[in-house]
Design an enzyme around this catalytic site. Sequence first.
Site, PDB file in Angstrom:
ATOM      1  N   TYR A 118       0.858  -1.190   0.000  1.00  0.00           N
ATOM      2  CA  TYR A 118       0.000   0.000   0.000  1.00  0.00           C
ATOM      3  C   TYR A 118       0.889   1.233   0.000  1.00  0.00           C
ATOM      4  O   TYR A 118       1.897   1.266   0.713  1.00  0.00           O
ATOM      5  CB  TYR A 118      -0.878   0.019   1.261  1.00  0.00           C
ATOM      6  CG  TYR A 118      -1.638   1.315   1.424  1.00  0.00           C
ATOM      7  CD1 TYR A 118      -2.915   1.463   0.901  1.00  0.00           C
ATOM      8  CD2 TYR A 118      -1.055   2.418   2.073  1.00  0.00           C
ATOM      9  CE1 TYR A 118      -3.603   2.662   1.027  1.00  0.00           C
ATOM     10  CE2 TYR A 118      -1.742   3.618   2.196  1.00  0.00           C
ATOM     11  CZ  TYR A 118      -3.017   3.725   1.673  1.00  0.00           C
ATOM     12  OH  TYR A 118      -3.684   4.925   1.790  1.00  0.00           O
ATOM     13  N   GLU A 206      -3.359   7.671  -3.989  1.00  0.00           N
ATOM     14  CA  GLU A 206      -3.439   6.428  -3.231  1.00  0.00           C
ATOM     15  C   GLU A 206      -3.270   5.280  -4.218  1.00  0.00           C
ATOM     16  O   GLU A 206      -4.078   5.135  -5.144  1.00  0.00           O
ATOM     17  CB  GLU A 206      -4.763   6.306  -2.482  1.00  0.00           C
ATOM     18  CG  GLU A 206      -4.774   5.099  -1.554  1.00  0.00           C
ATOM     19  CD  GLU A 206      -6.062   4.997  -0.744  1.00  0.00           C
ATOM     20  OE1 GLU A 206      -7.154   4.986  -1.350  1.00  0.00           O
ATOM     21  OE2 GLU A 206      -5.969   4.925   0.496  1.00  0.00           O
TER      22      GLU A 206
END
Length: 398
Positions: A118, A206
């Site tokens: 991530y 993101e």
Amino acid sequence: MNIHEYQGKSILKSFGVAIQEGIVAETPEQAVDAAKELKVKYNSDWVVVKAQIHAGGRGKGGGVKLAKNLDEVKEKASNILGMHLITPQTSATGKLVSKVLITQDVYYPGASPTKEFYMSVLLDRSKGRNTIIYSTEGGMDIEHVAEHTPEKIWKEEIDPRVGLQAFQARKIAFNLGLSGNAFKEMVKFVTSLYKAYESIDASLFEINPVLKTSDDKIIAVDSKVSFDDNGLFRHPDYEKMRDITEEDPIDVEARNAELNYVKLDGNVGCMVNGAGLAMATMDIIKLSGGEPANFLDVGGTANAERVEKAFRIILKDKNVKAILVNIFGGIVRCDRVAQGIVDAYKNMGTIHVPIIVRLQGTNAELAKKLIDESGLKVYSAIEFHEAADLVNKLLKAN
Ligand code: GDP
Ligand code: MN
């Protein structure tokens, strides 16, 4: 402003960030052509069909499907195109899918195992610094990771005076447990990702997941890119990426009218000139027992045309039970604004909710007289507390 995954990826790629390659399609036939092209360009036998909507969690909602041959591409693209995709990030009715991204399959097995990470870049407003947030736990809900295993999330703050330093990029690659070529690739990935973030005036990147492939490449499989609206005027090319079908129609209308409007959940609409006064007005509404239904700054020129547009936008919200107009006449004269309100009101026909108008400043008395004598269902006040009491009384009466 938010954009689609495929648009975000194209921006990342232009800054040298490695991405999962793909081609956007609007029909099942285009999807099949895209898959054929990916086969030629990237030798990708399998492809992924990905719904393009402004919301994450598409995989969970059935908006991301692997297709192992052209028949499956056609079938899966037909299923996804036109569906109302419901994900944990959409409303209960979901979002209509009108485009799919056909991508190369990047999870093929090979010399070393694939691994999902991530990574996001955002502005930490409390620190006044851009921050890279990253985790070994990619591919899943980061909120879940933050709640259950917060020790698996790292943050790297960037000093704006010197920008991202090489040692920081290496630290990130190290903390993610990488070595050899994958380590080098991650350093490159982070460096170009940060460069992209700074250059386009983004407010959020993101990338979940960032994938280490079985041949040790590091690539962006997903992309969520949000722009800082205040910097958007510097990037007209990116502004073209706006998809208004993804935005709330009221927001679109307000932006076109150049009104600074933010919808909220309350029952008292407000129309104010100046952001500070708008904040104070929202406080007053709360004190009077109501809840603000919106933030709306009409700006310096509160003429009849703008006032009418603002009324129309506020009244689109069915929760609105009363409207408080709070204008300070500094440069603009109160009687002009009052006349504008009366004209707008007459122009619009009947307005079914009471309107409380507080005008203070140049020619305030004259303005009050204009409103009081207009014969319309408009209530005037000069003092703040008078306006609040009126809001309270009228909410109870309606
Ligand atoms: P999101 O659900 O909206 O966040 O969409 P993502 O782009 O993150 O995709 C969801 C999931 O689909 C990813 O976490 C992967 O597990 C899976 N996925 C994406 N691309 C591929 C691919 O090329 N091959 C395979 N097998 N799975 C993929
Ligand atoms: Mn994702």
